[in-house]
Design a protein around this motif. Structure first.
Motif, PDB file in Angstrom:
ATOM      1  N   ALA A 206       6.973  -3.680 -11.572  1.00  0.00           N
ATOM      2  CA  ALA A 206       7.319  -2.866 -10.318  1.00  0.00           C
ATOM      3  C   ALA A 206       5.819  -2.213  -9.977  1.00  0.00           C
ATOM      4  O   ALA A 206       5.084  -2.115 -10.857  1.00  0.00           O
ATOM      5  CB  ALA A 206       8.099  -1.662 -10.467  1.00  0.00           C
ATOM      6  N   VAL A 207       5.712  -1.916  -8.865  1.00  0.00           N
ATOM      7  CA  VAL A 207       4.461  -1.393  -8.162  1.00  0.00           C
ATOM      8  C   VAL A 207       4.902   0.366  -7.764  1.00  0.00           C
ATOM      9  O   VAL A 207       6.058   0.383  -7.269  1.00  0.00           O
ATOM     10  CB  VAL A 207       3.863  -2.033  -7.033  1.00  0.00           C
ATOM     11  CG1 VAL A 207       3.089  -3.500  -7.747  1.00  0.00           C
ATOM     12  CG2 VAL A 207       4.836  -2.192  -5.975  1.00  0.00           C
ATOM     13  N   GLY A 208       3.969   1.092  -7.666  1.00  0.00           N
ATOM     14  CA  GLY A 208       4.083   2.270  -7.003  1.00  0.00           C
ATOM     15  C   GLY A 208       4.004   2.544  -5.555  1.00  0.00           C
ATOM     16  O   GLY A 208       3.840   1.234  -4.896  1.00  0.00           O
ATOM     17  N   ALA A 209       4.061   3.696  -4.940  1.00  0.00           N
ATOM     18  CA  ALA A 209       3.979   3.741  -3.596  1.00  0.00           C
ATOM     19  C   ALA A 209       2.701   3.337  -3.099  1.00  0.00           C
ATOM     20  O   ALA A 209       2.179   2.777  -1.922  1.00  0.00           O
ATOM     21  CB  ALA A 209       4.169   4.998  -2.990  1.00  0.00           C
ATOM     22  N   ASP A 210       1.575   3.179  -4.012  1.00  0.00           N
ATOM     23  CA  ASP A 210       0.252   2.612  -3.712  1.00  0.00           C
ATOM     24  C   ASP A 210       0.120   1.210  -3.629  1.00  0.00           C
ATOM     25  O   ASP A 210      -0.867   0.750  -3.461  1.00  0.00           O
ATOM     26  CB  ASP A 210      -0.708   3.376  -4.340  1.00  0.00           C
ATOM     27  CG  ASP A 210      -0.546   3.113  -5.882  1.00  0.00           C
ATOM     28  OD1 ASP A 210       0.276   2.439  -6.264  1.00  0.00           O
ATOM     29  OD2 ASP A 210      -1.263   3.590  -6.762  1.00  0.00           O
ATOM     30  N   ASN A 211       1.195   0.663  -3.936  1.00  0.00           N
ATOM     31  CA  ASN A 211       1.104  -0.903  -4.127  1.00  0.00           C
ATOM     32  C   ASN A 211       0.494  -1.394  -5.297  1.00  0.00           C
ATOM     33  O   ASN A 211       0.159  -2.524  -5.439  1.00  0.00           O
ATOM     34  CB  ASN A 211       0.747  -1.674  -2.959  1.00  0.00           C
ATOM     35  CG  ASN A 211       1.512  -3.071  -2.840  1.00  0.00           C
ATOM     36  OD1 ASN A 211       2.657  -3.371  -3.066  1.00  0.00           O
ATOM     37  ND2 ASN A 211       0.637  -3.979  -2.416  1.00  0.00           N
ATOM     38  N   GLN A 212       0.240  -0.677  -6.386  1.00  0.00           N
ATOM     39  CA  GLN A 212      -0.372  -1.002  -7.657  1.00  0.00           C
ATOM     40  C   GLN A 212       0.599  -0.887  -8.608  1.00  0.00           C
ATOM     41  O   GLN A 212       1.560  -0.061  -8.771  1.00  0.00           O
ATOM     42  CB  GLN A 212      -1.554   0.132  -7.781  1.00  0.00           C
ATOM     43  CG  GLN A 212      -2.631   0.240  -6.858  1.00  0.00           C
ATOM     44  CD  GLN A 212      -3.570  -1.249  -6.580  1.00  0.00           C
ATOM     45  OE1 GLN A 212      -3.953  -1.643  -7.649  1.00  0.00           O
ATOM     46  NE2 GLN A 212      -3.474  -1.394  -5.229  1.00  0.00           N
ATOM     47  N   LEU A 213       0.323  -1.906  -9.464  1.00  0.00           N
ATOM     48  CA  LEU A 213       1.176  -1.893 -10.714  1.00  0.00           C
ATOM     49  C   LEU A 213       1.151  -0.741 -11.750  1.00  0.00           C
ATOM     50  O   LEU A 213       0.175  -0.195 -11.685  1.00  0.00           O
ATOM     51  CB  LEU A 213       0.791  -3.060 -11.680  1.00  0.00           C
ATOM     52  CG  LEU A 213       0.870  -4.660 -11.260  1.00  0.00           C
ATOM     53  CD1 LEU A 213       0.070  -5.422 -11.912  1.00  0.00           C
ATOM     54  CD2 LEU A 213       2.287  -4.997 -10.921  1.00  0.00           C
TER      55      LEU A 213
END
Length: 355
Positions: A206-213
């Motif tokens: 998954a990725v976080g709200a920052d679109n980073q893994l």
């Protein structure tokens, strides 16, 4: 995870407890027993994210009247081998039992039965419903849409859910084949289990709200889960799209971002169920023997270093369930505490803990 984190319980006592608890918030005895069994069975199989972990949330939603504990699902379209059910905002389990039963009846009459549902709710583990067809020596298929968890391939806005699909196939001497999988890298419930246990998740889920893994399940729950397939995630995305169309778009249910996880309004999920009568294609005993032969060939494969045996889909779960029926069902400590809480609230004593 320390062993003292877990609580061992008697699964039959837990079934009785949950059945009584759900009756106290409005379900009939039969429907309460159905919901209880749909939670305990996956936990026995080792599917913690779709088992008793859900019991507390179900209780609170029923208590608030959404789903409607008194709703009666209705067949609104019935033609030959197909039918559609209006769930009337009932528990997903009530809708699914009616739908899969009807699909099996239609398969007996027509060779195949397809029944969809709309205006329904979360139904637990998808494999619980596909497995219903096994009792009739049929192949069962179940799918559902869920709240948005996955962004389209190349996008960052969650639109599709984990869109699970399950196929149950009868075997002879071997345990049935039971494929039960999300079309995301992992089901959303797995993130909640990891968060509850204080565990990291594998990078690539998954990725976080920052679109980073991320390896933080809490951050992942604020972002989105990646589609099944890793670098070939367009395959999982494609599968999810098909599941959403079959289970929701085709059945007149809500889809995409119209589905809200914590909304006070009816969720209007969609389900798809199919049963295939094996006997219309070949004698059942011959089919089961052929399935056994394939499974035994899989298990006779040469092993990779460090691997003790090969399993097929559903076999490990069957072995684990038998062990837990014999030795006791292990629940996460926080899940057990939630059961104590709701039991005290409605006056149902907790008597199923094992020493």
């Amino acid at each position: 995870m320390h062993d003292d984190y877990f609580v061992t319980v008697d699964h039959k006592g837990l079934l009785d407890f949950l059945t009584e608890v759900y009756q106290r918030v409005g379900l009939s005895a039969g429907n309460a027993a159905l919901v209880a069994d749909s939670l305990v069975t996956p936990s026995l199989q080792g599917n913690s994210s779709h088992g008793v972990l859900l019991a507390y949330g179900y209780f609170r939603r029923l208590q608030a009247g959404n789903p409607d504990p008194k709703a009666v699902p209705e067949v609104i379209s019935d033609s030959g081998a197909t039918a559609v059910i209006d769930g009337k905002n009932a528990m997903g389990q009530m809708v699914s039992a009616l739908a899969m039963g009807l699909a099996t009846d239609k398969a007996r009459d027509y060779g195949v039965g397809i029944v969809g549902a709309r205006a329904t709710n979360h139904f637990g583990a998808t494999g619980y419903w596909s497995s219903m067809a096994l009792k009739s020596d049929m192949i069962g298929i179940a799918m559902t849409n869920t709240s948005p968890l996955m962004a389209p391939w190349g996008g960052t806005t969650p639109v599709l859910g984990s869109s699970p699909v399950s196929v149950a196939i009868p075997a002879g001497r071997e345990a049935p084949v039971l494929l039960d999988m999300a079309t995301t890298m992992v089901a959303g419930g797995k993130l909640r289990v990891a968060q509850m246990r204080g565990e990291k998740i594998p990078i690539g889920w998954a990725v976080g709200a920052d679109n980073q893994l991320t390896d933080d399940p809490a951050a992942a729950l604020k972002g989105h889960i990646l589609p099944l397939g890793g670098v070939c995630g367009y395959k999982g995305y494609g599968l999810a799209l098909v599941v959403d169309i079959l289970s929701a778009v085709l059945m007149g249910a809500g889809f995409g971002t119209a589905i809200k996880l914590d909304s006070k309004d009816p969720r209007n999920l969609g389900h798809y169920f199919q049963a295939i009568d094996v006997s219309r294609l070949m004698p059942v005993d011959e089919f089961k023997a052929r399935v056994d032969a394939l499974l035994q060939e899989l298990k006779s494969s040469e092993l990779e270093p460090g691997v003790e045996r090969v399993y097929y889909a559903g076999e490990m779960e069957a072995v684990f369930a038998e062990e837990q029926r014999r030795n006791g069902l292990r629940l996460d400590g926080p899940v057990y505490k939630d059961l104590e809480k709701i039991g005290a609230e409605v006056g149902v004593p907790v008597t199923f803990r094992r020493a």
